[in-house]
Motif scaffolding. Structure first.
Motif, PDB file in Angstrom:
ATOM      1  N   ASN A 172       0.839  -1.203   0.000  1.00  0.00           N
ATOM      2  CA  ASN A 172       0.000   0.000   0.000  1.00  0.00           C
ATOM      3  C   ASN A 172       0.876   1.255   0.000  1.00  0.00           C
ATOM      4  OD1 ASN A 172      -2.157  -1.698   0.064  1.00  0.00           O
ATOM      5  ND2 ASN A 172      -2.680  -1.341   2.220  1.00  0.00           N
ATOM      6  N   SER A 188       0.926   4.405  -2.585  1.00  0.00           N
ATOM      7  CA  SER A 188       0.728   5.800  -2.168  1.00  0.00           C
ATOM      8  C   SER A 188       1.749   6.737  -2.820  1.00  0.00           C
ATOM      9  CB  SER A 188       0.764   5.919  -0.640  1.00  0.00           C
ATOM     10  OG  SER A 188       2.086   5.704  -0.208  1.00  0.00           O
ATOM     11  N   GLU A 248      -2.937   9.166  -5.204  1.00  0.00           N
ATOM     12  CA  GLU A 248      -3.332   9.834  -3.964  1.00  0.00           C
ATOM     13  C   GLU A 248      -4.093   8.841  -3.078  1.00  0.00           C
ATOM     14  OE1 GLU A 248      -2.831  13.328  -3.651  1.00  0.00           O
ATOM     15  OE2 GLU A 248      -3.573  13.143  -1.583  1.00  0.00           O
ATOM     16  N   THR A 249      -3.358   8.090  -2.281  1.00  0.00           N
ATOM     17  CA  THR A 249      -3.989   7.119  -1.381  1.00  0.00           C
ATOM     18  C   THR A 249      -3.059   6.867  -0.204  1.00  0.00           C
ATOM     19  OG1 THR A 249      -5.116   4.976  -1.283  1.00  0.00           O
ATOM     20  CG2 THR A 249      -3.055   5.013  -2.521  1.00  0.00           C
ATOM     21  N   ASN A 250      -3.482   6.028   0.729  1.00  0.00           N
ATOM     22  CA  ASN A 250      -2.585   5.693   1.838  1.00  0.00           C
ATOM     23  C   ASN A 250      -2.933   4.325   2.415  1.00  0.00           C
ATOM     24  OD1 ASN A 250      -4.593   6.139   4.143  1.00  0.00           O
ATOM     25  ND2 ASN A 250      -4.697   8.066   2.998  1.00  0.00           N
ATOM     26  N   ASP A 251      -1.978   3.785   3.146  1.00  0.00           N
ATOM     27  CA  ASP A 251      -2.120   2.425   3.684  1.00  0.00           C
ATOM     28  C   ASP A 251      -3.384   2.289   4.530  1.00  0.00           C
ATOM     29  OD1 ASP A 251      -1.322  -0.237   4.508  1.00  0.00           O
ATOM     30  OD2 ASP A 251      -0.795   0.657   6.432  1.00  0.00           O
ATOM     31  N   TRP A 265      -6.281   3.972   4.477  1.00  0.00           N
ATOM     32  CA  TRP A 265      -7.527   3.955   3.695  1.00  0.00           C
ATOM     33  C   TRP A 265      -7.707   2.584   3.049  1.00  0.00           C
ATOM     34  CZ3 TRP A 265      -9.976   2.903  -0.791  1.00  0.00           C
ATOM     35  CH2 TRP A 265     -11.225   3.488  -1.000  1.00  0.00           C
ATOM     36  N   ILE A 266      -6.645   2.099   2.393  1.00  0.00           N
ATOM     37  CA  ILE A 266      -6.768   0.829   1.654  1.00  0.00           C
ATOM     38  C   ILE A 266      -7.059  -0.325   2.618  1.00  0.00           C
ATOM     39  CG2 ILE A 266      -5.636  -0.791   0.085  1.00  0.00           C
ATOM     40  CD1 ILE A 266      -3.844   1.537  -0.870  1.00  0.00           C
ATOM     41  N   ARG A 302     -10.700   0.028   4.075  1.00  0.00           N
ATOM     42  CA  ARG A 302     -11.804  -0.159   3.112  1.00  0.00           C
ATOM     43  C   ARG A 302     -11.795  -1.501   2.412  1.00  0.00           C
ATOM     44  NH1 ARG A 302     -15.234   4.639   2.128  1.00  0.00           N
ATOM     45  NH2 ARG A 302     -14.290   6.122   3.554  1.00  0.00           N
ATOM     46  N   ARG A 306      -7.034   5.496  -8.677  1.00  0.00           N
ATOM     47  CA  ARG A 306      -6.834   5.043  -7.294  1.00  0.00           C
ATOM     48  C   ARG A 306      -7.966   4.150  -6.810  1.00  0.00           C
ATOM     49  NH1 ARG A 306      -8.013  10.020  -3.102  1.00  0.00           N
ATOM     50  NH2 ARG A 306     -10.172  10.436  -3.735  1.00  0.00           N
ATOM     51  N   GLN A 307      -9.139   4.243  -7.451  1.00  0.00           N
ATOM     52  CA  GLN A 307     -10.251   3.417  -6.993  1.00  0.00           C
ATOM     53  C   GLN A 307     -10.018   1.938  -7.333  1.00  0.00           C
ATOM     54  OE1 GLN A 307     -14.934   2.553  -7.247  1.00  0.00           O
ATOM     55  NE2 GLN A 307     -14.057   3.717  -8.909  1.00  0.00           N
ATOM     56  N   ILE A 309      -5.734  -0.195  -6.432  1.00  0.00           N
ATOM     57  CA  ILE A 309      -5.401  -0.725  -5.105  1.00  0.00           C
ATOM     58  C   ILE A 309      -5.916  -2.154  -4.905  1.00  0.00           C
ATOM     59  CG2 ILE A 309      -5.365   1.546  -4.005  1.00  0.00           C
ATOM     60  CD1 ILE A 309      -8.304   0.652  -3.011  1.00  0.00           C
TER      61      ILE A 309
END
Ligand SMILES: CC(C)(COP(=O)(O)OP(=O)(O)OC[C@H]1O[C@@H](n2cnc3c(N)ncnc32)[C@H](O)[C@@H]1OP(=O)(O)O)[C@@H](O)C(=O)NCCC(=O)NCCS
Length: 328
Positions: free
Chosen positions: A22, A26, A30-33, A35-36, A39, A154-155, A158
């Motif tokens: 993750n 990132s 635009e994401t982070n460990d 969130w992934i 979710r 990003r959707q 991941i």
């Protein structure tokens, strides 16, 4: 009812060594460990190197399944490779696998039912066996989803990973063993929810590449709702149609789509989470490969031994969905 049982005589899997965490993602989108992980339950996934492909990992998984079953390649009567990321448009991935196993006349074909592919393959293989046509059928689920994933979205980026799993299905005269119940379903009206465009309707051209439509397109929230509903429906169907009481189910092996989906469906079914096999944290969603990889891990970890009842449940693009009840 056929007197011939189609038993799982051996399983195998192959996960590429390269890990995509993750934190790695990132750095790309635009994401982070946090969130992934929250979710989806995913922490990392495996990705093929440039010199690996669907056929190379499929062949490895197949070899391991045959070794576990003590069956040599020349004893195979049929190879089915379930995949939506084939080696090439044509010939089939199964032909490449057959060649790599040193075979030159064994029938081999691909089967495309997306994340439900392995269960479709299992029922197809078992039908050939129960009809008395074949004795040893190799069913492989193999994907290199990284090749069709948009690492700018990003959707979706991941979610997916690469891997392969295989099962050697074998004719047996032991009654009540092997595949005891399965059901397959499809509704093409829902194709848009989850699709990858290149093909006869839209050959690859500059407009497609410009719009990044050569990659997997998902409507995550819609797929989420579809998956929770079908998961529950398929487990209830498996219990009622197979006549196996839910207390006797040793393990549910769901398609590894999202930990929250598995959690929520298990809760609705009144089943404890310990009954579900989960490895999504390590591999993400590997489509047709996810169930046979999980099955192989469950067998190697001693979570499934001879006589145990396992229920498989899957749902995915098509839309397709399926279930299977197996006595190991
Ligand atoms: C994709 C999925 C993880 C998204 O989770 P979700 O809880 O539904 O999240 P949403 O899509 O509602 O997005 C919530 C917010 O997070 C944002 N977001 C989406 N992806 C993100 C990411 N990787 N990192 C950080 N934020 C993200 C969204 O933009 C949205 O922001 P907004 O509220 O400001 O609009 C989830 O829907 C899922 O697993 N669906 C099924 C997956 C699938 O199709 N699998 C293949 C089929 S087998």
């Amino acid at each position: 009812m056929s007197k011939i049982s189609a038993i799982i005589a051996g399983t195998g899997s192959c996960l590429p060594e390269k890990r995509l965490t993750n934190d790695d993602l990132s750095k790309i989108v635009e994401t982070n460990d946090e969130w992934i992980a929250q979710r989806t339950g995913i922490r990392e996934r495996r990705i093929v190197r440039s010199d690996e492909s669907t056929a190379t990992i499929a062949s490895q998984a197949a070899t391991r399944a045959m070794r576990a079953a003590h069956v040599e390649p020349r004893k195979l009567d049929l190879i089915i490779c379930c995949t939506i990321t084939p080696e090439m448009q044509t010939p089939s991935t199964a032909c490449f696998v057959a060649a790599s196993l040193g075979l030159d006349s064994t029938p081999a074909f691909d089967l495309a039912a997306a994340c439900s592919g392995f269960i479709y393959g299992l029922e197809t293989a078992a039908s050939f066996i129960q009809a008395g046509r074949y004795k040893n059928v190799l069913v492989i689920g193999a994907e290199t989803l990284s090749r069709i994933t948009d690492y700018k979205d990003r959707q979706s980026c991941i979610l997916f990973g690469d891997g392969a799993g295989a099962a050697l299905l074998q004719a047996s005269d032991e009654p009540g063993r092997g595949l005891i119940y399965s059901s397959l379903h499809a509704d093409g009206h829902g194709w848009e929810m989850l699709h990858c465009s290149p093909g006869s309707r839209h050959p690859i051209d500059e407009t497609m590449v410009g719009g990044r439509r050569q990659f997997l397109q998902i409507r995550g929230r819609e797929v989420y709702k579809f998956a929770v509903a079908r998961f529950q429906e398929m487990i209830e169907d498996a219990i009622s149609k197979s006549g196996i009481p839910k207390e006797q189910i040793k393990l549910i092996i769901p398609h590894q789509v999202n930990l929250r989906i598995i959690d929520s469906a298990m809760e609705k079914l009144g089943l404890p989470m310990e009954k579900a096999f989960v490895n999504i944290d390590k591999y993400g969603n590997t489509s047709a490969a996810s169930i046979p990889i999980a099955l192989d891990e469950a067998v190697r970890e001693g979570k499934l031994v001879k006589g145990d009842i396992a229920v498989f449940v899957a749902f995915g693009a098509g839309l397709t969905w399926a279930n299977a009840v197996v006595r190991m």
